[in-house]
Design a protein around this motif. Structure first.
Motif, PDB file in Angstrom:
ATOM      1  N   ARG A 259       0.842  -1.200   0.000  1.00 35.12           N
ATOM      2  CA  ARG A 259       0.000   0.000   0.000  1.00 35.12           C
ATOM      3  C   ARG A 259       0.875   1.247   0.000  1.00 35.12           C
ATOM      4  NH1 ARG A 259      -2.756  -0.952   4.277  1.00 35.12           N
ATOM      5  NH2 ARG A 259      -4.552  -1.922   3.254  1.00 35.12           N
TER       6      ARG A 259
ATOM      7  N   GLN B 213       0.517   3.611  -3.235  1.00 28.73           N
ATOM      8  CA  GLN B 213      -0.221   4.848  -2.999  1.00 28.73           C
ATOM      9  C   GLN B 213       0.679   6.047  -2.708  1.00 28.73           C
ATOM     10  OE1 GLN B 213      -3.295   4.157  -0.053  1.00 28.73           O
ATOM     11  NE2 GLN B 213      -4.187   2.466  -1.200  1.00 28.73           N
ATOM     12  N   THR B 214       1.935   5.806  -2.367  1.00 27.77           N
ATOM     13  CA  THR B 214       2.819   6.917  -2.004  1.00 27.77           C
ATOM     14  C   THR B 214       4.109   6.919  -2.810  1.00 27.77           C
ATOM     15  OG1 THR B 214       1.930   6.869   0.259  1.00 27.77           O
ATOM     16  CG2 THR B 214       3.984   8.074  -0.094  1.00 27.77           C
TER      17      THR B 214
END
Length: 201
Positions: free
Chosen positions: A124, A128-129
């Motif tokens: 994640r 997402q980053t």
């Protein structure tokens, strides 16, 4: 696992600062951190990172980078980042097996559910980053064991890759483990980024 103790050690200390009291030294690759956790460095750790990255070219491998990469980024220069992943059920099984047999993990209460949470938390962060910036190559573990996958890595890194190194006997079939829908979705997203078509079970 072909990981450098100094790199692991720096990342361990970074995670220890972010999560005091959670797991012991050497165990923090098992953390399942939310994106709200803040990773902060110190002058001493920054100096160690500078020393490690000064010896170019370099190749660092550590699952803890899923959390600590922002601290390293200012020192990495023009480098490529390769994200290798496996089927989450296979990863969870590997984590629980390692916790059952490795002495330094003997006091970790690990289950397959918790191992899947670790897998989810790490990827994640990546999806997402971290992957929003920088030069990334996503590649499935099974692809690494093929000439085509090795060729992709060589082209991405603009350097020769040893084609004799991968051991194709290490390829395993994922265990029968029901995955949460969110995990299935994230694995599908990773496979799409890697151009990998999972075999039908």
């Amino acid at each position: 696992f072909f990981e450098a103790p100094e790199i692991n050690g720096i990342n361990e200390e970074l995670l220890a600062r972010a999560c005091p009291g959670q797991l012991r030294d050497g165990q923090r690759w098992l953390l399942a951190l939310s994106q709200e956790h803040t990773i902060e460095s110190t002058a001493t750790l920054d100096q160690r990172i500078v020393a490690a990255t000064k010896q170019a070219p370099f190749c660092f491998k550590d699952p803890r980078f899923c959390y600590t990469l922002p601290i390293w980024r200012p020192h990495l220069g023009d480098c490529g980042i390769i994200c290798v992943f496996r089927h989450p059920a296979l990863t969870a099984n590997s984590i629980t097996e390692e916790c059952n047999k490795a002495n330094y993990l003997a006091d970790v209460d690990m289950t397959q559910e918790r191992a899947l949470q670790t897998w989810m938390a790490m990827y994640r962060q990546v999806l997402q980053t971290h992957s929003k910036t920088g030069d990334w190559l996503f590649i499935h573990y099974d692809q690494v064991l093929t000439p085509e996958g090795i060729s992709r890595m060589g082209e991405f890194l603009n350097c020769p890759v040893n084609t004799d190194f991968p051991d194709r006997h290490l390829r395993r079939k994922p265990p029968q483990l029901a995955l949460p829908p969110e995990t299935e979705q994230m694995y599908a997203e990773l496979c799409a980024l890697a151009g990998y078509e999972p075999p039908e079970t």
